[in-house]
Design a protein around this motif. Structure first.
Motif, mmCIF file in Angstrom:
data_model
loop_
_atom_site.group_PDB
_atom_site.id
_atom_site.type_symbol
_atom_site.label_atom_id
_atom_site.label_comp_id
_atom_site.label_asym_id
_atom_site.label_seq_id
_atom_site.Cartn_x
_atom_site.Cartn_y
_atom_site.Cartn_z
ATOM 1 N N SER A 1 1.179 -1.513 0.057
ATOM 2 C CA SER A 1 -0.042 -0.797 0.281
ATOM 3 C C SER A 1 0.482 1.672 -0.056
ATOM 4 O O SER A 1 0.209 2.766 -0.108
ATOM 5 C CB SER A 1 -1.026 0.209 0.667
ATOM 6 N N SER A 2 1.722 1.121 -0.236
ATOM 7 C CA SER A 2 2.731 2.369 -0.152
ATOM 8 C C SER A 2 4.902 2.189 -0.568
ATOM 9 O O SER A 2 4.132 2.702 -2.175
ATOM 10 C CB SER A 2 3.191 2.671 1.347
ATOM 11 N N ASP A 3 5.287 1.369 -0.765
ATOM 12 C CA ASP A 3 6.543 1.965 -1.886
ATOM 13 C C ASP A 3 6.004 0.877 -2.982
ATOM 14 O O ASP A 3 6.468 0.901 -4.057
ATOM 15 C CB ASP A 3 7.521 1.020 -0.838
ATOM 16 N N PHE A 4 5.268 -0.161 -3.091
ATOM 17 C CA PHE A 4 5.214 -0.954 -3.964
ATOM 18 C C PHE A 4 3.611 -0.786 -4.018
ATOM 19 O O PHE A 4 3.080 -1.940 -5.400
ATOM 20 C CB PHE A 4 5.723 -2.492 -3.983
ATOM 21 N N ILE A 5 3.016 0.065 -3.909
ATOM 22 C CA ILE A 5 1.729 0.487 -4.666
ATOM 23 C C ILE A 5 1.005 0.658 -6.508
ATOM 24 O O ILE A 5 0.286 0.392 -6.864
ATOM 25 C CB ILE A 5 1.136 1.412 -4.209
ATOM 26 N N PHE A 6 2.289 0.498 -6.813
ATOM 27 C CA PHE A 6 2.353 1.463 -8.335
ATOM 28 C C PHE A 6 2.011 -0.300 -8.890
ATOM 29 O O PHE A 6 1.449 -0.327 -10.406
ATOM 30 C CB PHE A 6 3.645 1.884 -8.919
#
Length: 406
Positions: A276-281
């Motif tokens: 949900s933060s660093d790898f949300i892309f």
């Protein structure tokens, strides 16, 4: 309908395109954040999906409140405030470094806990923003002067070095990004290239000395230097923790296809610790495909273009440099986040601005956008007006160095 739009326009000022783009990214963020929150709920056993969504909505509301009040503030005040904030952020960074080593398994040397609301705050992000405003101030004040290298070492690079020195042990990626953005701003602001070359060389030497010291005395800064150093060393190591995250991100992107699996249907969100933060892309690509990812890229591209237009239209050098200094790093951070998700760079911990969950990221991005909107709302302000308007006592700091030099 037209009367409603008129009422809204009477309250908000500045570039309406930027307002619309920021609102679009914020509204879209609810879908991937809600989808990725199942990782925290069912895998980590932390909270509920509705609770996480409500928290994200509250953080966004607080962020937009910050942006609203900042954009209504004349941007000339930010110059003096940056001088006052330098020692404050240095103290905050020292306090952050001095606290515990872990919070829930994460490196706590980046965070302090805000009392009452209980939200973690990443002080390095605020420090980076203050540094950019301070640099814009310095360059704008010397727009008509020949910059003296020794003088700039004292007034510009010493405060920057002090701030970066306290960010580096726990957060190398933020240190590197802020340093690169400062160099970019100095280049745009007319700082002599020959001096910049010397600063870059000095920065590399200091970094090497820091790494060697950390390796020679591992107990000096435990669990801090090793974290960001391991991320660089394990960039190509699939068996490492970071390699595990990147591999799952690559699987998410590969299985997304052209149109994606559909909202909420991501599989890899259950395996990505920072989905949900660093790898949300990666989750966005998996659920919305290359088409959805392309639209996100398009929004950031249009935002870049509007920042360029805003900088061109600004009536003062400080206004132009302020937009470049606090606006373009938002897009740069987005590019870095996407590069990490696609394994084009090592894991950095940088979030996707206005989309990823996280209070610090949302608040600081909204603060930066508010400053940009403040400049666009005062595009007709001239250098003469900026020099003569000093209603706020803090604005006297804008002229302090001139008085001292006289």
């Amino acid at each position: 309908m037209s009367s409603l739009l008129q009422n809204i326009k009477s309250y908000i000022k500045g570039d309406l395109f930027i307002w619309a783009l920021v609102a679009l990214l914020a509204l879209f963020s609810f879908m991937p954040v809600y989808s990725a929150s199942t990782n925290l709920v069912y895998v980590a056993g932390n909270g509920t999906t509705i609770g996480i969504l409500i928290k994200h909505a509250v953080l966004l509301l607080m962020g937009f409140t910050i942006m609203f009040f900042i954009h209504r503030t004349p941007y000339r005040y930010f110059s003096g405030v940056s001088v006052v904030m330098i020692p404050i952020v240095i103290v905050l960074l020292i306090v952050t470094l001095a606290q515990g080593t872990t919070i829930g398994g994460a490196n706590a040397a980046r965070w302090i806990r805000i009392p009452i609301i209980g939200v973690g705050f990443q002080t390095s992000t605020l420090a980076g923003l203050v540094i950019m405003v301070y640099t814009a101030r310095y360059l704008a004040k010397r727009k008509d002067d020949i910059i003296d290298f020794k003088e700039s070492l004292l007034r510009l690079w010493t405060p920057i070095a002090l701030v970066l020195m306290f960010i580096l042990p726990a957060n190398f990626s933020t240190t590197a990004i802020v340093f690169m953005m400062v160099l970019m701003l100095c280049f745009v602001g007319g700082y002599p290239i020959k001096y910049l070359a010397g600063i870059i060389g000095a920065g590399i030497v200091i970094l090497l000395l820091f790494v060697l010291t950390a390796k020679a005395f591992p107990g000096l800064m435990p669990n801090r230097v090793d974290t960001w150093m391991s991320r660089i060393e394990s960039f190509s190591d699939d068996d490492s923790k970071e390699g595990y995250q990147v591999e799952n991100a690559k699987i998410a992107i590969a299985t997304g296809g052209l149109t994606g699996k559909g909202p909420g249907k991501s599989v890899q969100k259950n395996f990505l610790p920072q989905s949900s933060s660093d790898f949300i892309f990666a989750i966005i690509v998996e659920e919305y495909g290359l088409f959805g990812a392309g639209l996100v890229l398009l929004v950031y591209f249009v935002l870049t273009f509007r920042l360029y237009v805003a900088a061109k239209k600004a009536g003062t050098v400080f206004g132009k440099l302020l937009i470049v200094g606090v606006g373009f790093p938002i897009v740069f951070q987005a590019v870095i986040n996407m590069m990490v998700a696609t394994n084009l760079g090592p894991v950095t911990g940088q979030t996707l601005p206005l989309i990823s969950s996280g209070g610090t990221s949302i608040w600081m991005t909204c603060l930066a956008v508010g400053m940009v909107l403040s400049v666009t709302a005062s595009a007709n302000v001239t250098e003469e007006q900026l020099a003569t308007e000093s209603e706020d006592p803090l604005e006297k700091l804008y002229h302090t160095e001139e008085i001292e030099e006289a």
